[in-house]
Design an enzyme around this catalytic site. Structure first.
Site, PDB file in Angstrom:
ATOM      1  CE  LYS A   1     -14.294 -25.797  15.936  1.00  0.00           C
ATOM      2  NZ  LYS A   1     -15.412 -25.051  16.524  1.00  0.00           N
TER       3      LYS A   1
ATOM      4  CG  ASP B   1     -18.804 -25.432  16.751  1.00  0.00           C
ATOM      5  OD1 ASP B   1     -18.590 -25.373  15.530  1.00  0.00           O
ATOM      6  OD2 ASP B   1     -18.321 -24.610  17.558  1.00  0.00           O
TER       7      ASP B   1
END
Ligand SMILES: [Mg+2]
Ligand SMILES: [Mg+2]
Lengths: 356, 356
Positions: free
Chosen positions: B190, B223
């Site tokens: 991330k 994600d």
């Protein structure tokens, strides 16, 4: 009722789809005897082009003075230069902050006619109807972070922090929403390992016990939830979780219906205007072609009516109209599976016909 | 070769499935002219019952002196009393720590005959073959954490920390594994938000560029990966990620094949013995009935041969045998979809027949 709505068309297909949203809001105003006024403001790449700022002060002022904000999309290759002083997405992050929006709502709904587009088998996905509440301003994305060299070894760190009031306020919003739906709330955490998740679980359980005893409540660990979304998505009603877990889980869940062009989202705060938008991007490749799917934006208008203006019947009327239009076989290219399709405005027309 | 293998049958169905694993290892030894010796040790609930400790010192000593460890499963309702001094799962966490196992390997493979059990549509899941490497000893599950009251408001925090060597060692293992497969490695982070992810990305890119220039490398945000696993799982070969992201993504991925009874896992370190086990639990409800599926454990034996003993042909022989047994229609109840099924030992017999 009178309501003052700010339109932020933004970039790419943004103006085309926001226009259809506005037409639908107008139809609702006529049908239900409301008076909606609109003000269109700059955000994103077009705002950079015209003012040098992705979120000019007049836009902030207008949003703060409004009852609700409808956003199209921001960004595109024109503003992707990594050496640029600012980026369109900065406008989006900043308006959320200016409006104090701490909860991101993501409904994951399936439409019977589009179930064939889902990567999941029909019997697993059919009937899925989840409303996610993701905490948006706390957690590890906003905690202290940095680098440190210890004994010559470089370390990097980030801190996940949650406070009691941060958990209380988003759980309250989620529990309230559950009351207006099937009355069930699932809180997702990692309380078996993480201290902020233990706090989250304690606070969530207390808020529901004390303030929402009528809501059926349970807790699920984030890794288990990542499994359940695939194996039994229709078992969930409202789901509330922290920022990073929500980021991962709502993106995972967005794949389930198989049609990103149908999914709206909302960001809301304690009071003041909420921000409503489709979850898809500005799709610069099809901008100006009149073929973008306006239904996610139209469904975002339904959320605007429900959550910011408390007009539940009006919201339900839009959602019913969208279902009817799909049942009648109308499709934009993105959901047509290669069959005959119509354009952005024609799709708006179909929704308006049902609402008339 | 000579190898000294420790068996940790554990609780529930553990002893039944480990026995079938041992029979298969013996068949491999005979067929390929190796000499495997076994030592069975206590872990989990049965170890608590007999010694008061879920991981007695003789078990630790035997594992440390071994070439590899085959584990069944630990835990069950008998040891679930929350007021108990210790729990079976503590034995598992402790043995991983004692052996310095910093990488958890989770293959997600589909078998053509079982694709109908997947929640995903056949055309999406068929052919999926991913090997996850999850970092196991660092990250937010092990960083500093606690609570603090600031101006009367309670906060809870947890710290995600990664150091350069922690990233290097797991990326090296993953890149090495990619060389023995399709030569592609995806690192998941991330890095658009988290500083430890930025460090992770820098180090991973450098390790692959400098030491594995032949490996095709890319990066995906966590994600987005949660989405890709559902929409295009067959696009991935080896995936390496940090502890928490790996926890969530491997659990999500474990749903894809639709048959948990088929999935093995391994935990390995820099050198020293690795630990091999099925990902399913001790299944106390069917323990002793002779109907547990031994195939995940048998496939864990293939991983043991490949990763700890470097016996690639032998590992491949087991995997081919399992595919052949499935193709011939043999099923334990968990994968029989209500059709005719055979028991644990009979399934072991079928694998042995193919290997003979
Ligand atoms: Mg996201
Ligand atoms: Mg897990």
């Amino acid at each position: 009722m009178k309501a003052n709505i700010v339109l932020l068309p933004g970039d790419g297909i943004g103006p085309e789809i926001v226009l259809q949203g506005q037409r639908v809001l107008d139809a609702i105003a006529t049908k239900f005897n409301h008076q909606f006024t609109y003000q269109s403001c700059l955000i994103g790449g077009i705002a950079i082009d015209q003012t040098g700022d992705p979120l000019p002060q007049p836009t902030i002022d207008a949003c703060l003075a409004s009852d609700a904000v409808l956003l199209g999309a921001v960004g595109g290759p024109k503003w992707d230069d990594p050496s640029a002083k600012t980026r369109p997405e900065v406008g989006l992050l900043k308006i959320r902050k200016e409006l104090g929006l701490f909860a991101n709502l993501r409904p994951i709904q399936t439409f019977p006619e589009l179930v064939g587009a889902s990567p999941l088998r029909r019997e697993i996905i059919e009937g899925t109807d989840i409303l996610f509440f993701r905490e948006l301003t706390g957690g590890i994305y906003f905690g202290p972070s940095g680098r440190e060299t210890i004994d010559g070894v470089e370390h990097a760190m980030a801190t996940m922090v949650y406070s009691v009031p941060e958990v209380e306020r988003v759980v309250r919003l989620a529990a309230e929403a559950a009351r207006g739906r099937d009355g069930r709330l699932t809180s997702v955490d990692k309380a078996n390992v993480l201290e902020p998740s233990r706090l989250w679980r304690q606070v969530a359980e207390r808020v529901v016990r004390e303030e929402f005893p009528d809501v059926k409540y349970d807790v699920v660990l984030v890794d288990a939830m990542a499994m359940h979304l695939i194996s039994r998505p229709k078992d969930f009603d409202v789901v509330v979780t922290s920022n990073m877990f929500g980021d991962i889980l709502t993106d995972e869940a967005s794949m389930l219906p198989g049609s990103l062009g149908m999914l709206p989202s909302a960001s809301i705060g304690a009071d003041g205007p909420g921000l409503y938008e489709p979850i898809h991007g500005s799709a610069p490749d099809i901008a100006g072609k009149g073929i973008a799917n306006p239904l996610a934006t139209i469904l975002a208008c339904a959320m605007l009516l429900r959550h910011s203006l408390k007009l539940e019947d009006e919201a339900a009327a839009i959602e019913a109209a969208v279902r009817k239009v799909l049942a009648a076989g109308h499709r934009t290219p993105d959901i047509a599976a290669g069959e005959a399709s119509i354009g952005t405005e024609a799709m708006g027309d179909e929704v308006l016909k049902v609402l008339a």
